[in-house]
Design an enzyme around this catalytic site. Structure first.
Site, short mmCIF file in Angstrom:
data_model
loop_
_atom_site.label_atom_id
_atom_site.label_comp_id
_atom_site.label_asym_id
_atom_site.label_seq_id
_atom_site.Cartn_x
_atom_site.Cartn_y
_atom_site.Cartn_z
N HIS A 79 0.83 -1.22 0.00
CA HIS A 79 0.00 0.00 0.00
C HIS A 79 0.86 1.26 0.00
O HIS A 79 0.51 2.26 0.64
CB HIS A 79 -0.95 0.02 1.20
CG HIS A 79 -1.93 -1.11 1.23
ND1 HIS A 79 -3.19 -1.01 0.69
CD2 HIS A 79 -1.84 -2.37 1.70
CE1 HIS A 79 -3.84 -2.15 0.85
NE2 HIS A 79 -3.04 -3.00 1.46
N ASN A 152 -10.32 -2.86 2.42
CA ASN A 152 -10.00 -2.86 0.99
C ASN A 152 -11.26 -2.60 0.18
O ASN A 152 -12.36 -2.60 0.73
CB ASN A 152 -9.44 -4.23 0.58
CG ASN A 152 -7.96 -4.38 0.92
OD1 ASN A 152 -7.27 -3.39 1.19
ND2 ASN A 152 -7.49 -5.60 0.90
N HIS A 343 -3.97 1.03 11.89
CA HIS A 343 -3.75 -0.26 12.58
C HIS A 343 -5.11 -0.86 12.93
O HIS A 343 -5.89 -0.20 13.64
CB HIS A 343 -2.93 0.02 13.85
CG HIS A 343 -2.65 -1.20 14.68
ND1 HIS A 343 -2.74 -2.49 14.19
CD2 HIS A 343 -2.27 -1.32 15.97
CE1 HIS A 343 -2.43 -3.33 15.15
NE2 HIS A 343 -2.14 -2.65 16.24
FE1 HDE Z 1 -2.40 -4.84 5.47
N1 HDE Z 1 -0.60 -4.03 5.93
N2 HDE Z 1 -1.73 -6.65 6.01
N3 HDE Z 1 -4.17 -5.72 4.88
N4 HDE Z 1 -3.10 -3.09 4.87
C1 HDE Z 1 -0.26 -2.74 5.77
O1 HDE Z 1 0.85 -1.47 7.39
C2 HDE Z 1 -0.59 -6.89 6.71
C3 HDE Z 1 -4.48 -7.04 4.94
C4 HDE Z 1 -4.36 -2.79 4.44
O2 HDE Z 1 -3.25 3.42 4.12
C5 HDE Z 1 1.07 -2.42 6.38
O3 HDE Z 1 1.11 0.74 7.80
C6 HDE Z 1 -0.50 -8.28 7.06
C7 HDE Z 1 -5.88 -7.25 4.69
C8 HDE Z 1 -4.44 -1.41 4.06
O4 HDE Z 1 -1.58 3.32 5.52
C9 HDE Z 1 1.53 -3.75 6.98
C10 HDE Z 1 -1.62 -8.87 6.53
C11 HDE Z 1 -6.39 -6.00 4.46
C12 HDE Z 1 -3.17 -0.88 4.30
C13 HDE Z 1 0.37 -4.65 6.62
C14 HDE Z 1 -2.38 -7.85 5.87
C15 HDE Z 1 -5.31 -5.07 4.57
C16 HDE Z 1 -2.36 -1.95 4.80
C17 HDE Z 1 2.04 -1.72 5.46
C18 HDE Z 1 -2.01 -10.35 6.58
C19 HDE Z 1 -7.83 -5.63 4.12
C20 HDE Z 1 -2.72 0.54 4.05
C21 HDE Z 1 2.07 -0.26 5.88
C22 HDE Z 1 -2.14 -10.86 7.88
C23 HDE Z 1 -8.75 -5.86 5.21
C24 HDE Z 1 -2.86 1.39 5.26
C25 HDE Z 1 1.30 -0.23 7.10
C26 HDE Z 1 -2.54 2.82 4.93
C27 HDE Z 1 -1.02 -1.80 5.20
C28 HDE Z 1 0.36 -5.93 7.02
C29 HDE Z 1 -3.57 -8.13 5.18
C30 HDE Z 1 -5.50 -3.66 4.36
C31 HDE Z 1 2.86 -4.26 6.53
C32 HDE Z 1 0.63 -8.93 7.84
C33 HDE Z 1 -6.64 -8.57 4.71
C34 HDE Z 1 -5.66 -0.70 3.51
O5 HDE Z 1 1.63 -3.67 8.37
#
Ligand code: HDE
Length: 719
Positions: A79, A152, A343
């Protein structure tokens, strides 16, 4: 004696004021160093003579260059590319029956929000129009602290367990040996991973659908994805899924268009969001919830904890509870959009987690990633991340601490500070976790109820209209066409055949391959913990719901042209009455009109002249929703002489957009592929999206339909 503690009421809109305190404008001010020293010369460094070497002594130069050297922070792992806006969430009706969350109690309650949209795979500078999932993160600055709904634009996900996330992301990111391709899933490593992960099939249907190439960030849905919990004041819990529904409907562009936009304006979505807000066309979404009583947890054909499943709206309707309006652009991209830290674990009382194993892993990841991205455990003190309520605890120190904590105590329990800060009782708003009963063995395994990987993929496919299904098929043909390893394609055809045999055959045909008869199912990751594959019993493989209308974008079309971009092709000698009449009608409907002419400057009618917004050099039909060609003999002659004007019309026609023309303007269309629609000189039915010599309202109606996708079925246009 213990001091009496009090919680200040911060007021609902103080987030704006709070940020304003940190906002600096240099209007009318003198330039200073970071220490506040006024600068006399910012053009020349200090040298030993006019032609001499620069002196180490030049602290002003060194401060400026040092700051510059450290301007970048690591971009988000996923993202990374995003755009954001401020706004407000207003509650329509109380949800107190289900949750005690303060901002969901009183109808009319307004909560400030900051929303960041993003693509997942690309780097920070990648194109907005990549085929990708879009992030939809909302930070609610509530009076009980920040609540983040980090979702999402698709309601399901590729994987079921957090432990697979690094693999998924490594697979979709550019391949590590040559860092190719940028912001694209059409390459070997992504499809290699997917072809070994049957659980990803439902999400693959979404990702290959046009949902992955939105027309605008303002025209996409948002989903919390996981099942969460609401908990009410009596401590009773229900399951909840969150939905954002855009008031402009859900719309996408064509894939050919997406690829061209990436070249013509790779900031297309970012610009569209920014411009809409600057022009007062505030994007709006309604927040909806699907509520499932706790007793119904096991009543579905799928597991509520499985993030590869949605709850069809036919089974549990979406109850609309409020509206979010984005009404202010950030002042500074870095300070706000880049530094915002979301978060899923930023919660308020009344909202809680479930055991969804994907969500559970996320709860660790987000704070951890902020530590390397923002560099300090004090990232909550950055203005955009600060709650609107006071923060009182015994956390201390660390890089870049802003808060100056008074007194000698930073421990609890204490007597040295009279016991402060106090723990809050639940009745005072203290957060308590839902008392879910747990009685289980430690185990690395997946519940058998997670093993149906195909029925909802099929449900999604069957819910698409013919044009949507064609686009999905074409997307798979494109993506797998870019895969070099034939074994990967072969495995994908096997998996697709489990979703739908015709889909697999249609894709195979374009790849010059055949669908394997008895494909081997890659089930290694799903074998139960005792390692006995025989025990693997597929969970019901058919959904009792065969078609869900909410899954097709065509059912979301709203009767509006608000914020749509309309191109008017014209030159000197344009029929000014026609132009003025059409432009006023379109603008009255909320659309933005741009005049595109062979040259910048002005064009003349008989009496009036018009400012040209763009020439054919910078404008492109893919950046517009519709096109209008007014009459005027001289204007027509100039446009006929302009190959880009012909291309403009052909391309708009190919991308199924509404095209209107009057009088001699129609002759321009005759020089393009649109001529096929004329069928001699007969009148054209405006429902085809070709609106000739008709009142503006017919054109407006055609634009409001978004696209006439049916056009693709019978006309292949080489544009
Ligand atoms: Fe994320 N995801 N994600 N994700 N995610 C990040 O956090 C992660 C997942 C989502 O506009 C990171 O601050 C793991 C699902 C959005 O700043 C990180 C897993 C969904 C955004 C991270 C998922 C999301 C992130 C990278 C699997 C939809 C952008 C930067 C367990 C429900 C937030 C940050 C923004 C961002 C980890 C799966 C949505 C690396 C480990 C499912 C919208 O922490």
């Amino acid at each position: 004696m213990a001091k009496k503690h009090s919680v200040k009421n911060a007021g609902t809109n103080s987030k704006t004021e709070d940020l304003a305190k940190n906002t600096v404008s240099s209007d009318g001010e003198l330039m200073t160093t970071d220490q506040g020293l006024k600068i006399n010369d910012d053009q020349n460094s200090l040298k030993s003579g006019e032609r001499g070497s620069t002196l180490l002594e030049d602290f002003i130069l060194r401060e400026k260059i040092t700051h510059f050297d450290h301007e970048r922070i690591p971009e988000r792992i996923v993202h990374a590319r995003g755009a954001a806006a401020h706004g407000v969430f207003e509650l329509y009706e109380s949800v107190s029956e289900y949750t005690k969350a303060g901002f969901l109690q009183m109808p009319g309650t307004k909560t400030p929000v900051f929303v960041r949209f993003s693509t997942v795979a690309g780097s920070r500078g990648s194109s907005d129009l990549a085929r990708d999932v879009r992030g939809f993160s909302v930070k609610f600055y509530t009076e009980e602290g920040n609540y983040d709904l980090v979702g999402n634009n698709m309601p399901v996900f590729f994987i079921q367990d957090a432990i697979k996330f690094p693999d998924l992301i490594h697979a979709v990111k550019p391949e590590p040996h040559n860092e190719i391709p940028q912001a694209a899933s059409a390459h070997d490593t992504f499809w290699d991973f997917i072809s070994l992960m049957p659980e990803s099939m439902h999400m693959i249907m979404w990702a290959m659908s046009d949902r992955a190439i939105p027309r605008s960030l303002r025209m996409m849905e948002g989903f919390g994805v996981h099942t969460f919990r609401f908990v009410n004041a009596a401590g009773k819990s229900v399951f909840v899924k969150f939905h954002w529904k855009p008031l402009l409907g859900v719309h996408s562009v064509a894939w050919d268009e997406a690829q061209k936009i990436s070249g013509k304006d790779s900031d297309f979505h970012r610009r569209d969001l920014y411009d809409a807000i600057e022009n007062g066309a505030f994007p709006e979404w309604e927040l909806g919830v699907q509520i499932v009583p706790e007793k119904d947890e096991h009543k579905f054909e799928f597991d509520l904890l499985d993030p590869t499943k949605l709850i069809p709206e036919e089974l549990v309707p979406v109850k609309i509870i409020g509206k979010m309006t984005l009404n202010r652009n950030p002042d500074n991209f870095f300070a706000e959009t880049e530094q915002v830290a979301f978060h899923p674990g930023h919660l308020v009382p009344g909202i809680d987690f479930t055991n969804d194993p994907l969500l559970q892993g996320r709860l660790f990841s987000y704070t951890d990633t902020q530590l390397s991205r923002l560099g300090s455990p004090n990232f909550h003190e950055i203005p955009i991340n600060r709650p609107i309520v006071p923060v009182q605890n015994n956390q201390r120190d660390g890089h870049m601490r802003h808060q100056i904590d008074k007194g000698k105590s930073s421990h609890s329990p204490n007597t040295t500070a009279g016991g402060c800060p106090f723990q809050a009782k639940a009745a005072e708003g203290g957060f308590t976790s839902y008392n879910e009963r747990i009685d289980a063995k430690k185990i690395r395994a997946r519940s058998q109820s997670f093993f149906d990987h195909f029925s909802q993929a099929r449900l999604f496919l069957n819910s698409q209209n013919p044009a949507e299904r064609n686009h999905l098929t074409d997307a798979l043909r494109f993506e797998l066409g870019k895969v070099n390893d034939e074994n990967i394609r072969q495995r994908m055809l096997g998996l697709l055949s489990q979703v739908d045999r015709t889909l697999a055959t249609d894709v195979a045909d374009a790849l010059g391959m055949v669908v394997p008869k008895n494909p081997e199912m890659p089930m290694n990751h799903s074998i139960p913990a005792d390692g006995n594959p025989k025990k693997f019993q597929p969970f019901p493989f058919e959904s009792s719901i065969k078609v869900s209308t909410a899954l097709s974008m065509t059912t979301t079309v709203k009767n509006t042209i608000k914020s749509r971009q309309i191109a008017v092709l014209a030159a000197n000698g344009v029929d000014e009455d026609a132009l003025v009449k059409m432009r006023s009608a379109l603008e009255a409907g909320g659309a933005t009109v741009q005049i595109i002419a062979p040259k910048l400057g002005t064009i003349k009618g008989i009496k009036a002249q018009f400012k040209v917004n763009q020439s054919f050099l910078t404008a492109a039909s893919v950046l517009f929703d519709a096109v209008y060609v007014p009459g005027g003999q001289k204007s027509l002659a100039a446009l006929l002489d302009e190959p880009d004007a012909i291309h403009f019309i052909n391309e708009a026609y190919r991308h199924c957009k509404a095209i209107a023309a009057d009088a001699q303007g129609i002759d321009l269309l005759k020089a393009t592929a649109v001529a096929k629609e004329f069928d001699g000189d007969k009148k054209v039915d405006p429902s085809t999206g070709i609106v000739l010599d008709r009142p503006a309202k017919d054109f407006i109606q055609a634009i409001a339909k978004h696209r006439v996708w049916e056009r693709e079925a019978f006309r292949k246009v080489p544009a």
